[in-house]
Design a protein around this motif. Structure first.
Motif, short mmCIF file in Angstrom:
data_model
loop_
_atom_site.label_atom_id
_atom_site.label_comp_id
_atom_site.label_asym_id
_atom_site.label_seq_id
_atom_site.Cartn_x
_atom_site.Cartn_y
_atom_site.Cartn_z
N ASP A 45 66.78 5.87 -30.92
CA ASP A 45 66.40 5.25 -32.18
C ASP A 45 66.96 6.03 -33.37
OD1 ASP A 45 65.15 3.03 -31.16
OD2 ASP A 45 63.11 3.79 -31.45
N GLN A 46 67.00 7.35 -33.25
CA GLN A 46 67.57 8.16 -34.34
C GLN A 46 69.05 7.85 -34.51
OE1 GLN A 46 65.94 10.19 -36.51
NE2 GLN A 46 67.90 10.31 -37.58
N GLY A 52 72.88 2.80 -38.90
CA GLY A 52 72.47 1.63 -39.67
C GLY A 52 72.12 0.43 -38.82
N LEU A 53 71.80 0.67 -37.54
CA LEU A 53 71.43 -0.42 -36.64
C LEU A 53 69.93 -0.63 -36.65
CD1 LEU A 53 73.70 0.64 -33.63
CD2 LEU A 53 74.12 -1.23 -35.26
N ALA A 54 69.50 -1.82 -36.29
CA ALA A 54 68.08 -2.15 -36.24
C ALA A 54 67.39 -1.36 -35.14
CB ALA A 54 67.90 -3.65 -35.99
#
Length: 133
Positions: A45-46, A52-54
């Motif tokens: 997630d980091q 810049g991804l969801a």
């Protein structure tokens, strides 16, 4: 060809996803891991945030994962006095060790109210299969 059950249809996108490994310097690894730790997110997630991804708002099932080989199961079975093919019991005992490790880490940091280690011994996680502790 049979139709997929409704509950499986949502996994189509995940099945098509491709895991990407980035070969980077140790400093980059440490920066990403530290930021993930501080923000209470996975390293994946980091990375998605940096790119810049969801990301999902929070994990559906927060968990730790590790890949275990047949030799690892043999080692753990011997360590816990269990049958090597009793993988559920091995997983349960390993879970207890991780919980005890967290309690020991909290104690070392001066945390109040932490649970004592199940075995009464501190486990630093440095044991290796085939080597005595």
């Amino acid at each position: 060809m049979r139709a997929k059950p409704v509950r499986w249809q949502g996994s189509d996108e995940a099945i098509r996803a491709v895991q990407v490994a980035f070969d980077v310097e140790e400093a980059v690894l440490e920066a990403v891991r530290s930021a993930a730790f501080e923000q209470h997110v996975s390293t994946s997630d980091q990375i998605r945030q940096v790119l810049g991804l969801a990301t999902t708002s929070k994990p559906k099932r927060p968990r730790l994962t590790v890949s275990l080989s047949a030799a690892d199961y043999e080692f753990l079975a011997q360590r816990y006095g269990l049958a090597a093919d009793d993988r559920l019991a091995i997983k349960e005992r390993a879970t207890r060790d991780l919980i005890a490790f967290a309690g020991d880490a909290e104690d070392a940091a001066g945390g109040a109210g932490s649970a004592p280690a199940a075995s009464g011994k501190k486990n630093t996680g440095t044991g290796k299969p085939g080597r005595g502790k």
